[in-house]
Design an enzyme around this catalytic site. Structure first.
Site, PDB file in Angstrom:
ATOM      1  N   GLU A 175       0.806  -1.222   0.000  1.00  0.00           N
ATOM      2  CA  GLU A 175       0.000   0.000   0.000  1.00  0.00           C
ATOM      3  C   GLU A 175       0.841   1.275   0.000  1.00  0.00           C
ATOM      4  O   GLU A 175       0.797   2.059   0.964  1.00  0.00           O
ATOM      5  CB  GLU A 175      -0.968   0.012   1.190  1.00  0.00           C
ATOM      6  N   GLU A 369      -4.771  -8.771   0.842  1.00  0.00           N
ATOM      7  CA  GLU A 369      -5.400  -8.446   2.128  1.00  0.00           C
ATOM      8  C   GLU A 369      -6.896  -8.280   1.917  1.00  0.00           C
ATOM      9  O   GLU A 369      -7.330  -7.653   0.949  1.00  0.00           O
ATOM     10  CB  GLU A 369      -4.863  -7.123   2.714  1.00  0.00           C
TER      11      GLU A 369
HETATM   12  C1  FCB Z   1      -4.095  -2.144   5.572  1.00  0.00           C
HETATM   13  C2  FCB Z   1      -2.671  -2.417   6.022  1.00  0.00           C
HETATM   14  C3  FCB Z   1      -2.563  -3.546   7.018  1.00  0.00           C
HETATM   15  C4  FCB Z   1      -3.702  -3.533   8.023  1.00  0.00           C
HETATM   16  C5  FCB Z   1      -5.032  -3.391   7.341  1.00  0.00           C
HETATM   17  C6  FCB Z   1      -6.218  -3.395   8.273  1.00  0.00           C
HETATM   18  O1  FCB Z   1      -4.166  -0.844   5.088  1.00  0.00           O
HETATM   19  O2  FCB Z   1      -1.881  -2.756   4.897  1.00  0.00           O
HETATM   20  O3  FCB Z   1      -1.305  -3.463   7.634  1.00  0.00           O
HETATM   21  O4  FCB Z   1      -3.494  -2.563   8.976  1.00  0.00           O
HETATM   22  O5  FCB Z   1      -5.053  -2.227   6.565  1.00  0.00           O
END
Ligand code: FCB
Length: 483
Positions: A175, A369
């Site tokens: 990110e 994620e």
């Molecule tokens: C994302 C991050 C990760 C975690 C999630 C909830 O933005 O990459 O580390 O904190 O959110």
């Protein structure tokens, strides 16, 4: 392929053979042991120890203590039955000052982690940078300084050389949008700067760092290991036609990292103040940034809904959209939010996957994620009944399944997170794990969602709800671990 149902009905939905099921964490969020074995200081150490930056003053000093609980955490992954684990390397653990000297003891920790995963048949997926910049580099200008991109590539090369092709997939940066935006524009993340110029320069150098790191990893491991990046993209939905131009420009701004990586250019519809000055962009930079990657990592949590609104007279759930006067985000009726305030909408994942697949045809996509915070607690019986997380998971896995059915080249899914951890500026109050962590004792307890996810991973298919067989199996494994 044996598709059973296509309408989201609770019947069995099979995933393609070889689909990779994983769980994710990141170094600062779980490791702790920040002063151990020669680890240097990161910008998150500094930030968390600055009063007022993190909810309740929480820090990652101890976190889940995973540095000391390697075997136990490896066992959690075995219990779950996942095929892959996505972790990140703490840059200051292996290169305390971000340049030069290597810290062998830090490197050894990651060697043991990778060997432990391989020994259990789990593919290690390593993120080179999940926001832990060595403080020494920040002191020399951080990401707004072009030199940081070069240092980053050296560090990536060093890691690739040391961990070799034991790592199954490399993710350069997690990110980068949040690293630039929250780190240098809004200041809500480390290093806590609030300067548009710094943020725009950081944007370009994070991208350049990615491109140089791809080159460096490929140089160290020629043609052997897939390399990609994990990008967060959010659908932006306009409530009515008059809000469509604002939604389009917000969406362009959301793509400031995706477009250069895929198309070697910055989105023209983004506000100029968010983009790097032309004199920061070297003649070869964009080609380097857009060097072909082997896969795209998508971090997806939520969509945005926007409409026109009065910033001085906000309605229920409305929030001003910074940089877009007269535009507000809001929560449409019928959609709920997680405790993070993030709207829950699985179709946002479906639409994003479709859009990425159209943009980069046939490039393998991994959901690196996805998950939700929930108000989890241990019942007197010692269980965590997180049915809201199961519902979130079921909805999003169904969206992933539908995207594959409709032709998207989705190759894997990593749940965020393996266990509750340090959720950045929100500290420990926001729990995202499949495993509940009792932070006082560091006891790990599988939530109901762990049983649900374990069943999905083991059967490579999605069916309705959790069944007792899997809940009992996971509980038994945990009891065995504790004895
Ligand atoms: C994302 C991050 C990760 C975690 C999630 C909830 O933005 O990459 O580390 O904190 O959110």
């Amino acid at each position: 392929m044996n598709w059973i149902a296509g309408d989201g009905s609770p019947s069995l939905r099979r995933f393609p053979a070889g689909f990779l099921w994983g769980a994710s964490t990141s170094s600062y969020q779980v490791e702790g042991a920040v002063h151990e074995d020669g680890r240097g200081v990161s910008i998150w150490d500094t930030f968390t120890h600055t009063p007022g930056k993190v909810n309740r003053g929480d820090t990652g000093d101890i976190a889940c203590d995973s540095y000391h609980r390697l075997d136990e955490d490896l066992e959690l992954l075995s219990e779950l039955g996942v095929g892959a684990y996505r972790f990140s390397v703490a840059w200051p653990r292996v290169q305390p000052d971000g340049a030069g000297e290597i810290n062998q003891r830090g490197l050894d920790y990651y060697r043991s982690l990778v060997a432990g995963l391989r020994g259990r048949g789990i593919v290690p997926v390593a993120t080179v940078y999940h926001w832990e910049l060595p403080q020494a580099l920040e002191d020399r200008g951080g990401w707004p300084n072009r030199d940081t991109a070069r240092r980053f590539a050296e560090y990536a090369e060093l890691l690739a050389g040391a961990l070799g092709d034991e790592v199954g997939m490399w993710i350069t940066i997690n990110e980068p949008l949040q690293a630039a935006h929250q780190g240098y524009r809004t200041g809500t993340h480390a290093p806590g700067k609030t300067d548009l110029g710094l943020a725009a320069a950081a944007t370009h150098h994070l991208l350049l760092g990615h491109g140089l790191a791809v080159e460096a990893i490929r140089g160290a491991l020629p043609g052997r290991v897939p390399v990609g990046i994990a990008i967060d993209v959010h659908p932006v939905r306009a409530a009515s036609e008059d809000a469509a131009p604002a939604a389009a420009s917000m969406y362009a701004e959301d793509r400031i990292f995706l477009e250069p990586v895929l198309h070697a250019s910055y989105p023209t519809a983004a506000r100029a103040e968010l983009l790097p000055d032309a004199d920061l962009i070297g003649p070869d930079d964009m080609a380097c940034i857009a060097a072909p990657i082997d896969f795209l990592g998508l971090n997806y949590y939520r969509p945005y809904y926007v409409r026109l609104g009065d910033w001085d007279d906000l309605r229920f759930s409305e929030k001003p959209v910074p940089g877009h006067p007269g535009v507000v985000s809001y929560v449409p009726p019928g959609l709920s939010q997680t405790p993070m305030g993030w709207i829950i909408e699985p179709d946002g994942l479906y639409d994003t996957l479709q859009a990425l697949d159209r943009e980069a045809p046939r490039l393998p996509i991994y959901i690196t994620e996805n998950g939700c915070a929930a108000e989890d607690y241990l019942t007197p019986e010692g269980t965590v009944n997180d049915d809201d997380r199961i519902a979130y998971l079921e909805g999003h896995l169904d969206a992933a399944w539908r995207a594959i059915r409709d032709g998207v080249n989705l190759a894997g899914y990593f749940h965020w997170a393996l266990m509750d951890n340090f959720e950045w500026a929100r500290g420990y109050q926001r729990r995202f794990g499949l495993y509940y962590v009792e932070f006082g004792t560091q006891r790990r307890v599988p939530k109901r969602s762990a049983a649900f996810y374990s069943k999905v991973a083991r059967t490579n298919a999605l069916s309705a709800g959790v069944d007792e067989i899997h809940e009992d199996a996971l509980a038994a494994a945990t009891a065995l671990r504790a004895s």
